[in-house]
Design an enzyme around this catalytic site. Sequence first.
Site, PDB file in Angstrom:
ATOM      1  N   GLU A 197       0.827  -1.208   0.000  1.00  0.00           N
ATOM      2  CA  GLU A 197       0.000   0.000   0.000  1.00  0.00           C
ATOM      3  C   GLU A 197       0.863   1.261   0.000  1.00  0.00           C
ATOM      4  OE1 GLU A 197      -3.702  -2.177   2.352  1.00  0.00           O
ATOM      5  OE2 GLU A 197      -2.117  -1.119   3.464  1.00  0.00           O
TER       6      GLU A 197
ATOM      7  N   ASP B  56      -6.360  -6.186  10.778  1.00  0.00           N
ATOM      8  CA  ASP B  56      -7.455  -5.743  11.641  1.00  0.00           C
ATOM      9  C   ASP B  56      -7.022  -5.728  13.102  1.00  0.00           C
ATOM     10  OD1 ASP B  56      -9.054  -5.744   9.338  1.00  0.00           O
ATOM     11  OD2 ASP B  56      -9.743  -7.788   9.690  1.00  0.00           O
TER      12      ASP B  56
END
Length: 306
Positions: free
Chosen positions: A187, A254
């Site tokens: 990313e 997460d």
Amino acid sequence: MNQYFQDIKVLLIGDFMVDHYFFCSSTRMSPEAPVPVLKSYDELMVPGGAGNVALNMSKLGANVSCLGYIGSDFQAQEIKKLLNEQQINTENLYHISNITTTKRRYYNDDKQVLRIDYEKVLEDWSPDISNINFDEYDVVILSDYSKGVLNNTWFSKIDNENIFVDPKKDDFSFYSNAKIITPNLHELEKASKLTIDNNDTLVKVCQSIIGKTKLEYIVAKKGENGMTVVGRNGFVSHIDAHQVSNPDVTGAGDTVIAALSLAYIKTKDIDRAAIIANAAAAVVVGKQGTAFATFEEINLLLEGDK
């Protein structure tokens, strides 16, 4: 130890999904194609995406409220029930005439062999947030999986000094009001359009992004190589990963955003928060499928480092 975070109020905004697992075994190959014939002996349905972040934070003792959308199908009913069972507030988890994003994973003798995704992304969803007092929350989490909730700029109106983001967009300026962001290396490369091949390059990329935004810290997730934290005024910290046998990385990001945000709000120490998040990730990748880490498990791993 869960009481450690019980006074923290969280608003979690993002893409809520269902993770559906089929646990199988195989003793023969198919006569129709060169693939094994799977026999399912168990299945499990759990909250995924932002739902997994909510579950991780709740298991660490936080008071979690959700904002996002789910479909009008069985999966939507199931995820809401599972979240409510953990005392997670789903009042602002809206039902839309759509399917709930669902990831079905098939395991053959503890090894994932197939994943099928069901989704229909909305491009222009924008909720009514006039009834939300953002000052009520100690932290706001944006869990972006590019499934529709954060597909336009409505969330730029969020007014809170502690906004943490697990990003998915190539342009990090979308998260211009955030304080801390937790991208992985891929990313970061997409956002910077640069190749990251060592820690020096990584730090330079993060410093460049911070210089162009209002971000205070970037916590870069490096998988089996741990994390690097880069902040303003030259702050850099490299954190080694814990060694895990047969890791399953499902949902590890997460867990990182969940543990990092709670630990930072509690300690106001980014380095300590990242160390806790790094340990939480190690606990989770040592488990199969979407999982969570308790504070007791995290603390046990950290005690072993001493």
